[in-house]
Motif scaffolding. Sequence first.
Motif, PDB file in Angstrom:
ATOM      1  N   SER A 144      -1.059   2.029   8.429  1.00  0.00           N
ATOM      2  CA  SER A 144       0.002   3.190   8.930  1.00  0.00           C
ATOM      3  C   SER A 144       0.823   3.315   7.834  1.00  0.00           C
ATOM      4  O   SER A 144       1.459   2.728   7.580  1.00  0.00           O
ATOM      5  N   ILE A 145       2.205   4.052   8.334  1.00  0.00           N
ATOM      6  CA  ILE A 145       3.092   4.661   7.461  1.00  0.00           C
ATOM      7  C   ILE A 145       4.637   3.880   7.782  1.00  0.00           C
ATOM      8  O   ILE A 145       4.408   3.460   9.061  1.00  0.00           O
ATOM      9  N   PHE A 146       5.857   2.590   6.845  1.00  0.00           N
ATOM     10  CA  PHE A 146       6.786   1.602   7.246  1.00  0.00           C
ATOM     11  C   PHE A 146       7.188   2.535   6.657  1.00  0.00           C
ATOM     12  O   PHE A 146       7.354   2.330   5.652  1.00  0.00           O
ATOM     13  N   GLN A 147       8.294   2.968   7.362  1.00  0.00           N
ATOM     14  CA  GLN A 147       9.982   3.354   6.865  1.00  0.00           C
ATOM     15  C   GLN A 147       9.565   4.408   5.240  1.00  0.00           C
ATOM     16  O   GLN A 147       9.956   3.700   4.146  1.00  0.00           O
ATOM     17  N   GLY A 148       9.176   5.326   5.479  1.00  0.00           N
ATOM     18  CA  GLY A 148       8.710   6.839   4.755  1.00  0.00           C
ATOM     19  C   GLY A 148       8.233   6.242   3.533  1.00  0.00           C
ATOM     20  O   GLY A 148       6.545   7.087   5.020  1.00  0.00           O
TER      21      GLY A 148
ATOM     22  N   VAL B 225       0.719  -1.477  -0.011  1.00  0.00           N
ATOM     23  CA  VAL B 225       0.281  -0.263   0.174  1.00  0.00           C
ATOM     24  C   VAL B 225       1.284   1.457  -0.191  1.00  0.00           C
ATOM     25  O   VAL B 225       1.813   0.893   0.537  1.00  0.00           O
ATOM     26  N   GLY B 226       0.346   2.260  -1.063  1.00  0.00           N
ATOM     27  CA  GLY B 226       1.625   3.308  -0.753  1.00  0.00           C
ATOM     28  C   GLY B 226       1.106   4.671   0.350  1.00  0.00           C
ATOM     29  O   GLY B 226       0.457   3.907   1.015  1.00  0.00           O
ATOM     30  N   TYR B 227       1.515   5.652   0.541  1.00  0.00           N
ATOM     31  CA  TYR B 227       1.228   6.942   1.533  1.00  0.00           C
ATOM     32  C   TYR B 227       0.069   6.541   2.503  1.00  0.00           C
ATOM     33  O   TYR B 227      -0.772   7.000   1.230  1.00  0.00           O
TER      34      TYR B 227
ATOM     35  N   LEU C 156     -13.230  -3.282   4.859  1.00  0.00           N
ATOM     36  CA  LEU C 156     -12.527  -1.892   5.414  1.00  0.00           C
ATOM     37  C   LEU C 156     -12.342  -1.781   3.929  1.00  0.00           C
ATOM     38  O   LEU C 156     -12.520  -2.116   2.461  1.00  0.00           O
ATOM     39  N   VAL C 157     -12.467  -0.004   3.663  1.00  0.00           N
ATOM     40  CA  VAL C 157     -12.259   0.605   2.464  1.00  0.00           C
ATOM     41  C   VAL C 157     -10.557   1.560   3.275  1.00  0.00           C
ATOM     42  O   VAL C 157     -10.916   2.231   3.886  1.00  0.00           O
ATOM     43  N   VAL C 158      -9.957   1.439   2.024  1.00  0.00           N
ATOM     44  CA  VAL C 158      -8.376   2.150   2.326  1.00  0.00           C
ATOM     45  C   VAL C 158      -8.187   3.032   0.925  1.00  0.00           C
ATOM     46  O   VAL C 158      -8.229   2.888   0.022  1.00  0.00           O
ATOM     47  N   ILE C 159      -7.012   3.998   1.131  1.00  0.00           N
ATOM     48  CA  ILE C 159      -6.839   5.125  -0.130  1.00  0.00           C
ATOM     49  C   ILE C 159      -6.098   5.502   0.478  1.00  0.00           C
ATOM     50  O   ILE C 159      -5.774   5.728   1.451  1.00  0.00           O
TER      51      ILE C 159
ATOM     52  N   VAL D 202       6.021   3.823   2.320  1.00  0.00           N
ATOM     53  CA  VAL D 202       5.216   2.768   2.924  1.00  0.00           C
ATOM     54  C   VAL D 202       3.546   2.716   3.102  1.00  0.00           C
ATOM     55  O   VAL D 202       4.432   2.600   4.873  1.00  0.00           O
ATOM     56  N   GLY D 203       2.582   2.489   2.973  1.00  0.00           N
ATOM     57  CA  GLY D 203       2.243   1.642   3.985  1.00  0.00           C
ATOM     58  C   GLY D 203       1.761   0.276   3.885  1.00  0.00           C
ATOM     59  O   GLY D 203       2.060  -0.564   3.609  1.00  0.00           O
ATOM     60  N   ARG D 204       1.136   0.303   5.289  1.00  0.00           N
ATOM     61  CA  ARG D 204       0.291  -1.111   6.108  1.00  0.00           C
ATOM     62  C   ARG D 204      -0.671  -1.076   5.786  1.00  0.00           C
ATOM     63  O   ARG D 204      -1.568  -0.003   6.648  1.00  0.00           O
ATOM     64  N   VAL D 205      -1.550  -1.388   6.537  1.00  0.00           N
ATOM     65  CA  VAL D 205      -2.824  -1.781   6.867  1.00  0.00           C
ATOM     66  C   VAL D 205      -2.828  -3.195   8.148  1.00  0.00           C
ATOM     67  O   VAL D 205      -2.430  -4.123   7.843  1.00  0.00           O
ATOM     68  N   ALA D 206      -2.774  -2.546   8.848  1.00  0.00           N
ATOM     69  CA  ALA D 206      -3.323  -4.107  10.242  1.00  0.00           C
ATOM     70  C   ALA D 206      -4.526  -4.677  10.686  1.00  0.00           C
ATOM     71  O   ALA D 206      -5.399  -3.744  10.832  1.00  0.00           O
ATOM     72  N   PHE D 207      -4.629  -4.737  11.585  1.00  0.00           N
ATOM     73  CA  PHE D 207      -6.103  -5.719  12.143  1.00  0.00           C
ATOM     74  C   PHE D 207      -5.352  -6.167  13.472  1.00  0.00           C
ATOM     75  O   PHE D 207      -4.250  -6.616  13.809  1.00  0.00           O
ATOM     76  N   TYR D 208      -5.696  -5.653  14.652  1.00  0.00           N
ATOM     77  CA  TYR D 208      -6.127  -5.925  16.286  1.00  0.00           C
ATOM     78  C   TYR D 208      -6.774  -6.147  16.770  1.00  0.00           C
ATOM     79  O   TYR D 208      -7.766  -5.387  16.715  1.00  0.00           O
ATOM     80  N   GLU D 209      -7.056  -7.974  17.022  1.00  0.00           N
ATOM     81  CA  GLU D 209      -8.140  -8.526  17.616  1.00  0.00           C
ATOM     82  C   GLU D 209      -8.508  -8.465  19.128  1.00  0.00           C
ATOM     83  O   GLU D 209      -7.630  -8.488  19.476  1.00  0.00           O
TER      84      GLU D 209
END
Length: 469
Positions: free
Chosen positions: A360-364, A38-40, A57-60, A366-373
């Motif tokens: 989330s933003i990771f190392q500049g 995922v981008g920024y 979930l929707v992410v842009i 790079v975007g990430r999508v995470a799930f916390y149960e």
Amino acid sequence: MNLHERRPALLLFVSLCMLPVAADAQIFPNESIVDTAVGYPADAVSGDFNNDGAIDLVVIEGSSGNLMGYVYPGAPGLGFGPRVPLDLSQLPAPARLLVGDFVTDGFVDIVVFDTISGATLLFPNLGALTFGPPILGSGSGFTTDAVAADFNGDGALDYLTPLTIAQAGAIRYGDGVGGFSAGPVLPMVGFPRAVTLGDLNGDGAVDLVFGMDAGGGGGFQVRLNDGFGSWPTTTFLGGTQSATSLLPGDYNNDGHLDIAGTTVGFNAVFLALGDGLGGLSVVVNQWVGSEAFGGVSADFNSDGNLDVAVFPSVSEIQLYSGDGLGALTLAETIPTTGAPLQGVAEDLDGDGDYDIATTSIFQGQVGRVAFYENSTLAGGTAFVRGDANVDGTWNLADPIKVLGFLFSSEPLDCESAADANDDEGINLADVVYSLTQLFASGPPFPTPTTCGTDPTSGSLSCAGFAACP
């Protein structure tokens, strides 16, 4: 020499390698990465886009040259299914999302807002996770937030955006088929950057609350609805600056609407209590350590009171527990891979409690999508991975306990705890993994490393774990 003859000598080393294990049960013990491609990240919202009863979930993305959105279908018990892409290339700077039935056909549609112009791109939901050609609409100017409601009572969803540069709030009326037309503009003193809505004075009409940028004095502006589609009454309230999220709810259980939220002005989580007459008074304004770009609210610990989860632009989520009387107390810090910027609070796994999903933003860039149960109501016994003898510490006695199970048929109170490498089996590989972790700086034990339930499905069970309350 058999295992029992060696055990006394081996146990002499136990006291030399006692590693304490946190015994306090965490509400969110595990992080699951949903997507790393995922981008920024710009925004995230939730909705049921295929009418299957599961939350999606929707992410842009908001980085130039990689303007995409993604829908992640919910799969309770399994996380999320393969993502469905949305092409956002018609918007130069997509930044905000709204969802709702904007074409009045019973399906939840997606609207993406461009920050620079406020232009919209509406994706009509055709069902079964398919979306029709996007409908491009003009905007009212630079914006950083949006809310949806039927402001003119015609049965079609409208939206409102705070116009930060133009110092106003602008309503655009929906026509029920995917189009929008200009509605009233609400002039303001200062620069609005966040907005929410609700009934602040108990008259049944939708009122507006704007979070103001610090450059114009900060605080809130409350616009009370006169019941005829206008918001003539303006109240200025201080106590906070540059709100990034406004989270309405009844935080002190008095029947009046309150507003919690996050700021980058004070770098804080705040709570403003409503008096039921349209007034708000800030009673909590707690520094979170860095700029808080977003947050979500829900009853995360299932005690009947609203809590707030804050995204403080570092690699953690801060969970503030509400006492139902108007106080918020830091209850848990959740480690994250990357710095969460936006997220949602929903029952994503269908077990009855509120989980969290973030971008989330990771190392500049790079975007990430995470799930916390959320483990509050989850099935299964809470345990700590690697603590095979369930004594609340990681030490040499744990791999010895596994050896006793393997070669002397000694019982295990918690099979899942003995599964040190989380391969859903108990064998010599678990012994090697534990010894390597204890004495050779090997990889850490898989989650849960504090009291929590097993995130991995399989045949292993945990009958009891005394060290976890």
